[in-house]
Design a protein around this motif. Structure first.
Motif, PDB file in Angstrom:
ATOM      1  N   GLU A   6       0.811  -1.218   0.000  1.00 34.39           N
ATOM      2  CA  GLU A   6       0.000   0.000   0.000  1.00 34.39           C
ATOM      3  C   GLU A   6       0.848   1.272   0.000  1.00 34.39           C
ATOM      4  N   ILE A   7       1.860   1.309   0.865  1.00 36.58           N
ATOM      5  CA  ILE A   7       2.704   2.509   0.961  1.00 36.58           C
ATOM      6  C   ILE A   7       3.841   2.460  -0.063  1.00 36.58           C
ATOM      7  N   LYS A   8       4.136   1.274  -0.593  1.00 36.92           N
ATOM      8  CA  LYS A   8       5.122   1.090  -1.650  1.00 36.92           C
ATOM      9  C   LYS A   8       6.559   1.289  -1.173  1.00 36.92           C
ATOM     10  N   VAL A   9       6.874   0.766   0.003  1.00 36.99           N
ATOM     11  CA  VAL A   9       8.246   0.759   0.509  1.00 36.99           C
ATOM     12  C   VAL A   9       8.635  -0.702   0.702  1.00 36.99           C
ATOM     13  N   GLN A  10       9.661  -1.144   0.003  1.00 40.89           N
ATOM     14  CA  GLN A  10      10.018  -2.548   0.003  1.00 40.89           C
ATOM     15  C   GLN A  10      11.082  -2.862   1.058  1.00 40.89           C
ATOM     16  N   GLU A  11      11.091  -4.146   1.440  1.00 39.93           N
ATOM     17  CA  GLU A  11      12.098  -4.691   2.348  1.00 39.93           C
ATOM     18  C   GLU A  11      12.182  -3.908   3.668  1.00 39.93           C
ATOM     19  N   VAL A  12      11.040  -3.727   4.281  1.00 39.03           N
ATOM     20  CA  VAL A  12      10.987  -3.049   5.577  1.00 39.03           C
ATOM     21  C   VAL A  12      11.225  -4.081   6.681  1.00 39.03           C
ATOM     22  N   ALA A  13      12.233  -3.834   7.496  1.00 36.85           N
ATOM     23  CA  ALA A  13      12.545  -4.749   8.609  1.00 36.85           C
ATOM     24  C   ALA A  13      11.798  -4.294   9.858  1.00 36.85           C
ATOM     25  N   VAL A  14      10.791  -5.069  10.264  1.00 34.87           N
ATOM     26  CA  VAL A  14      10.015  -4.765  11.462  1.00 34.87           C
ATOM     27  C   VAL A  14      10.641  -5.496  12.643  1.00 34.87           C
ATOM     28  N   VAL A  15      11.018  -4.744  13.661  1.00 39.49           N
ATOM     29  CA  VAL A  15      11.636  -5.344  14.849  1.00 39.49           C
ATOM     30  C   VAL A  15      10.569  -5.901  15.777  1.00 39.49           C
ATOM     31  N   SER A  16       9.508  -5.130  16.026  1.00 39.58           N
ATOM     32  CA  SER A  16       8.444  -5.584  16.926  1.00 39.58           C
ATOM     33  C   SER A  16       7.198  -4.752  16.708  1.00 39.58           C
ATOM     34  N   THR A  53      11.174   7.197   5.307  1.00 42.88           N
ATOM     35  CA  THR A  53      10.796   6.792   3.945  1.00 42.88           C
ATOM     36  C   THR A  53       9.336   6.382   3.893  1.00 42.88           C
ATOM     37  N   ILE A  54       8.888   5.626   4.909  1.00 43.29           N
ATOM     38  CA  ILE A  54       7.490   5.204   4.977  1.00 43.29           C
ATOM     39  C   ILE A  54       6.580   6.421   5.124  1.00 43.29           C
ATOM     40  N   LEU A  55       6.928   7.313   6.024  1.00 44.71           N
ATOM     41  CA  LEU A  55       6.090   8.498   6.234  1.00 44.71           C
ATOM     42  C   LEU A  55       6.001   9.351   4.968  1.00 44.71           C
ATOM     43  N   LYS A  56       7.105   9.455   4.260  1.00 44.90           N
ATOM     44  CA  LYS A  56       7.125  10.242   3.025  1.00 44.90           C
ATOM     45  C   LYS A  56       6.194   9.636   1.982  1.00 44.90           C
ATOM     46  N   ASN A  57       6.078   8.294   1.975  1.00 46.07           N
ATOM     47  CA  ASN A  57       5.273   7.620   0.959  1.00 46.07           C
ATOM     48  C   ASN A  57       3.855   7.297   1.425  1.00 46.07           C
ATOM     49  N   CYS A  58       3.463   7.765   2.594  1.00 42.60           N
ATOM     50  CA  CYS A  58       2.116   7.476   3.107  1.00 42.60           C
ATOM     51  C   CYS A  58       1.020   8.081   2.232  1.00 42.60           C
ATOM     52  N   LYS A  59       1.382   9.015   1.367  1.00 37.59           N
ATOM     53  CA  LYS A  59       0.392   9.598   0.451  1.00 37.59           C
ATOM     54  C   LYS A  59      -0.206   8.533  -0.468  1.00 37.59           C
ATOM     55  N   ASN A  60       0.512   7.420  -0.633  1.00 37.35           N
ATOM     56  CA  ASN A  60      -0.013   6.346  -1.481  1.00 37.35           C
ATOM     57  C   ASN A  60      -1.228   5.648  -0.865  1.00 37.35           C
ATOM     58  N   LEU A  61      -1.441   5.838   0.436  1.00 37.57           N
ATOM     59  CA  LEU A  61      -2.578   5.184   1.095  1.00 37.57           C
ATOM     60  C   LEU A  61      -3.919   5.662   0.561  1.00 37.57           C
ATOM     61  N   LYS A  62      -3.968   6.869   0.010  1.00 38.42           N
ATOM     62  CA  LYS A  62      -5.257   7.371  -0.473  1.00 38.42           C
ATOM     63  C   LYS A  62      -5.738   6.620  -1.718  1.00 38.42           C
ATOM     64  N   TYR A  63      -4.848   5.820  -2.303  1.00 38.17           N
ATOM     65  CA  TYR A  63      -5.243   5.053  -3.488  1.00 38.17           C
ATOM     66  C   TYR A  63      -5.563   3.593  -3.146  1.00 38.17           C
ATOM     67  N   THR A  64      -5.552   3.223  -1.873  1.00 42.16           N
ATOM     68  CA  THR A  64      -5.768   1.831  -1.506  1.00 42.16           C
ATOM     69  C   THR A  64      -7.180   1.361  -1.838  1.00 42.16           C
ATOM     70  N   PHE A  93      -7.154  -1.237   5.071  1.00 43.17           N
ATOM     71  CA  PHE A  93      -6.289  -0.062   5.197  1.00 43.17           C
ATOM     72  C   PHE A  93      -6.993   1.236   4.788  1.00 43.17           C
ATOM     73  N   LYS A  94      -8.306   1.160   4.609  1.00 40.29           N
ATOM     74  CA  LYS A  94      -9.044   2.308   4.097  1.00 40.29           C
ATOM     75  C   LYS A  94      -8.966   3.520   5.028  1.00 40.29           C
ATOM     76  N   TYR A  95      -8.989   3.285   6.333  1.00 39.16           N
ATOM     77  CA  TYR A  95      -8.985   4.405   7.301  1.00 39.16           C
ATOM     78  C   TYR A  95      -7.682   4.483   8.102  1.00 39.16           C
ATOM     79  N   VAL A  96      -6.672   3.778   7.637  1.00 38.49           N
ATOM     80  CA  VAL A  96      -5.405   3.731   8.366  1.00 38.49           C
ATOM     81  C   VAL A  96      -4.635   5.039   8.184  1.00 38.49           C
ATOM     82  N   SER A  97      -4.011   5.476   9.257  1.00 38.65           N
ATOM     83  CA  SER A  97      -3.072   6.610   9.195  1.00 38.65           C
ATOM     84  C   SER A  97      -1.809   6.242   9.959  1.00 38.65           C
ATOM     85  N   VAL A  98      -0.688   6.807   9.512  1.00 42.98           N
ATOM     86  CA  VAL A  98       0.614   6.467  10.095  1.00 42.98           C
ATOM     87  C   VAL A  98       1.301   7.748  10.544  1.00 42.98           C
ATOM     88  N   THR A  99       1.814   7.744  11.763  1.00 42.40           N
ATOM     89  CA  THR A  99       2.524   8.906  12.302  1.00 42.40           C
ATOM     90  C   THR A  99       3.816   8.466  12.982  1.00 42.40           C
TER      91      THR A  99
END
Length: 286
Positions: free
Chosen positions: A161-171, A217-228, A233-239
């Motif tokens: 959805e946000i279009k950021v690849q290979e994101v390493a999530v720690v927890s 990088t994720i925050l910068k690309n969060c604008k892509n969420l409006k096209y989901t 993820f329709k009402y999701v927001s990230v801060t």
């Protein structure tokens, strides 16, 4: 006083300070004005005169005029003493107040430094964190299973959805206590009929990433969420994961942004703690 305060006609021709006649008989010398006086003119008793004579240079005698001056001086001295005491009390009060102010200043500085240190430490701890709002909570009782599901959902959110690849999530971790379902009455139903249990609003999800660069990088690309097209993820927001102080500053910036837009300014947005316009950045004054 000559000859232990006794005088003879061969020792002095000084005039008496009272009668202005020469002191040729026994007389006394005033220790203040240094004038000679007849014993009779000063009404000095024989016993007192003899005591003065016996004491010699160890004694001090003062004439009536000087004694009157002494009385006035004593009153002035008393007034001065009282004034000095009042002044001393005021000075002590001022010194105490200055000490208190100094202690307050030192304490305030220490508290400010400690607060800033704690704020820096808290920001450092949160620098690679994100907070996701309105992301549905998965059903399940196993905490490990739920955590795996939410990590997988986060990966889907970031990559698809946000279009950021290979994101390493720690927890991942839900913030706050679990919320109970709220029961509301059915529309047009009898009071005896059971209500409808609404699903509680999802708790914010705290996501810790491998580094801060990925977060921005994720925050910068969060604008892509409006096209989901995905309802999840329709009402999701990230801060960013912000401290209390950062949240207060963020609110101030948003309030300022609304104010400026309300005054007709266009093409405004917030970037890295500033309000920006058309490529130019303006620092908002506190």
């Amino acid at each position: 006083m000559a000859d232990d305060k006794k005088v003879s006609d061969t020792e002095t021709n000084a005039d008496c300070g009272v009668c202005d006649r020469p002191v040729r008989k026994i007389g006394v010398l005033c220790g203040l004005c240094e004038g000679w006086f007849h014993v009779g003119c000063e009404k000095l008793s024989k016993d007192d005169y003899e005591k003065l004579t016996e004491l010699g240079d160890k004694s001090h005698w003062f004439c009536k005029t000087c004694r009157s001056k002494f009385k006035g001086m004593k009153k002035e001295i008393q007034v001065l003493r009282e004034d000095n005491k009042a002044l001393k009390n005021r000075l002590e009060a001022v010194e105490k107040r200055m000490d208190d102010l100094q202690n307050d200043i030192v304490r305030d500085i220490k508290e400010k430094v400690i607060e800033e240190i704690r704020e820096d430490e808290e920001q450092e701890r949160r620098k690679s964190n994100l907070v996701i709002y309105n992301l549905p909570e998965p059903e399940g009782t196993n905490a490990e299973e739920v955590g795996d599901i939410e990590e997988a959902v986060c990966q889907q959110l970031f990559e698809q959805e946000i279009k950021v690849q290979e994101v390493a999530v720690v927890s991942v971790k839900r913030l706050g206590k679990p919320r109970e379902r709220e029961v509301r009455p059915r529309p047009n139903a009898n009071a005896a009929e059971p209500g409808v249990a609404d699903k509680p609003k999802p708790r914010p999800l705290l996501v810790k990433l491998i580094d801060a660069k990925t977060k921005w990088t994720i925050l910068k690309n969060c604008k892509n969420l409006k096209y989901t097209q995905n309802d999840i993820f329709k009402y999701v927001s990230v801060t960013p994961d912000m401290t209390y102080k950062q949240r207060q500053e963020d609110k101030r910036l948003r309030d300022e942004l609304r104010r400026r837009k309300g005054m007709g300014e266009t093409n405004l947005y917030i970037s890295k703690g500033r309000i920006c316009k058309g490529g130019e950045r303006f620092q908002v004054q506190a």
